[in-house]
Design a protein around this motif. Structure first.
Motif, mmCIF file in Angstrom:
data_model
loop_
_atom_site.group_PDB
_atom_site.id
_atom_site.type_symbol
_atom_site.label_atom_id
_atom_site.label_comp_id
_atom_site.label_asym_id
_atom_site.label_seq_id
_atom_site.Cartn_x
_atom_site.Cartn_y
_atom_site.Cartn_z
ATOM 1 N N UNK A 1 0.842 -1.177 0.000
ATOM 2 C CA UNK A 1 0.000 0.000 0.000
ATOM 3 C C UNK A 1 0.888 1.242 0.000
ATOM 4 N N UNK A 2 0.517 2.229 -0.778
ATOM 5 C CA UNK A 2 1.254 3.493 -0.837
ATOM 6 C C UNK A 2 0.554 4.506 0.068
ATOM 7 N N UNK A 3 1.371 5.226 0.811
ATOM 8 C CA UNK A 3 0.834 6.206 1.753
ATOM 9 C C UNK A 3 1.405 7.588 1.459
ATOM 10 N N UNK A 4 0.564 8.577 1.573
ATOM 11 C CA UNK A 4 1.003 9.951 1.391
ATOM 12 C C UNK A 4 0.437 10.795 2.520
ATOM 13 N N UNK A 5 1.335 11.378 3.297
ATOM 14 C CA UNK A 5 0.929 12.241 4.396
ATOM 15 C C UNK A 5 1.002 13.698 3.962
ATOM 16 N N UNK A 6 0.053 14.479 4.405
ATOM 17 C CA UNK A 6 0.068 15.901 4.093
ATOM 18 C C UNK A 6 -0.701 16.661 5.165
ATOM 19 N N UNK A 19 -3.619 16.687 10.127
ATOM 20 C CA UNK A 19 -2.842 15.923 9.159
ATOM 21 C C UNK A 19 -3.720 14.857 8.528
ATOM 22 N N UNK A 20 -3.414 14.544 7.301
ATOM 23 C CA UNK A 20 -4.126 13.479 6.615
ATOM 24 C C UNK A 20 -3.127 12.502 6.015
ATOM 25 N N UNK A 21 -3.577 11.279 5.843
ATOM 26 C CA UNK A 21 -2.779 10.239 5.208
ATOM 27 C C UNK A 21 -3.675 9.538 4.204
ATOM 28 N N UNK A 22 -3.302 9.629 2.945
ATOM 29 C CA UNK A 22 -4.073 9.000 1.886
ATOM 30 C C UNK A 22 -3.405 7.692 1.486
ATOM 31 N N UNK A 23 -4.187 6.634 1.392
ATOM 32 C CA UNK A 23 -3.662 5.320 1.053
ATOM 33 C C UNK A 23 -4.170 4.881 -0.308
ATOM 34 N N UNK A 24 -3.342 4.133 -1.005
ATOM 35 C CA UNK A 24 -3.733 3.589 -2.303
ATOM 36 C C UNK A 24 -2.996 2.286 -2.535
#
Length: 123
Positions: A1-6, A19-24
């Protein structure tokens, strides 16, 4: 799974950030999630975690009562609401995902990591 925090940024002491973390890439709800942070010159430390369903959460003592972790499995996202921020909360915050049951606090139990988002709290 790829995670992107912003969502990081500069905030004054006493302020708030979200903060948010989007998963794909894989089924998000199959993973326990956590937030860790690393302050300049210090080791990465556990901040909070949430179970796969979101029904269980756990917080490190230094954020309990000020931070709130949540997740939306339908949107593949996790959030960290940070209130009453202190200068000592200044760090790079990382989201992480692990094939775990319940909530876990050890970084070694997490398999995937986001790139981190920087939070700076001024006094």
């Amino acid at each position: 799974v790829q995670l992107q925090a912003f969502g990081g940024g500069l905030v004054q002491a006493g302020g708030s950030l979200r903060l948010s973390c989007a998963a794909s890439g894989r089924t998000f709800m199959n993973y326990g999630m956590g937030w860790f942070r690393q302050a300049p010159g210090k080791e990465r430390e556990f901040a909070c975690a949430i179970s796969r369903s979101g029904g269980s959460t756990y917080y490190a003592d230094f954020v309990r009562g000020r931070f709130a972790i949540s997740r939306d499995n339908a949107k593949n996202t996790m959030t960290l609401q940070m209130n009453s921020l202190k200068p000592e909360d200044t760090a790079v915050y990382y989201c992480a995902a692990g094939d775990t049951v319940g909530v876990v606090t050890r970084a070694t139990q997490y398999d995937y990591w986001g790139q981190g988002t920087e939070v700076t709290v001024s006094s």
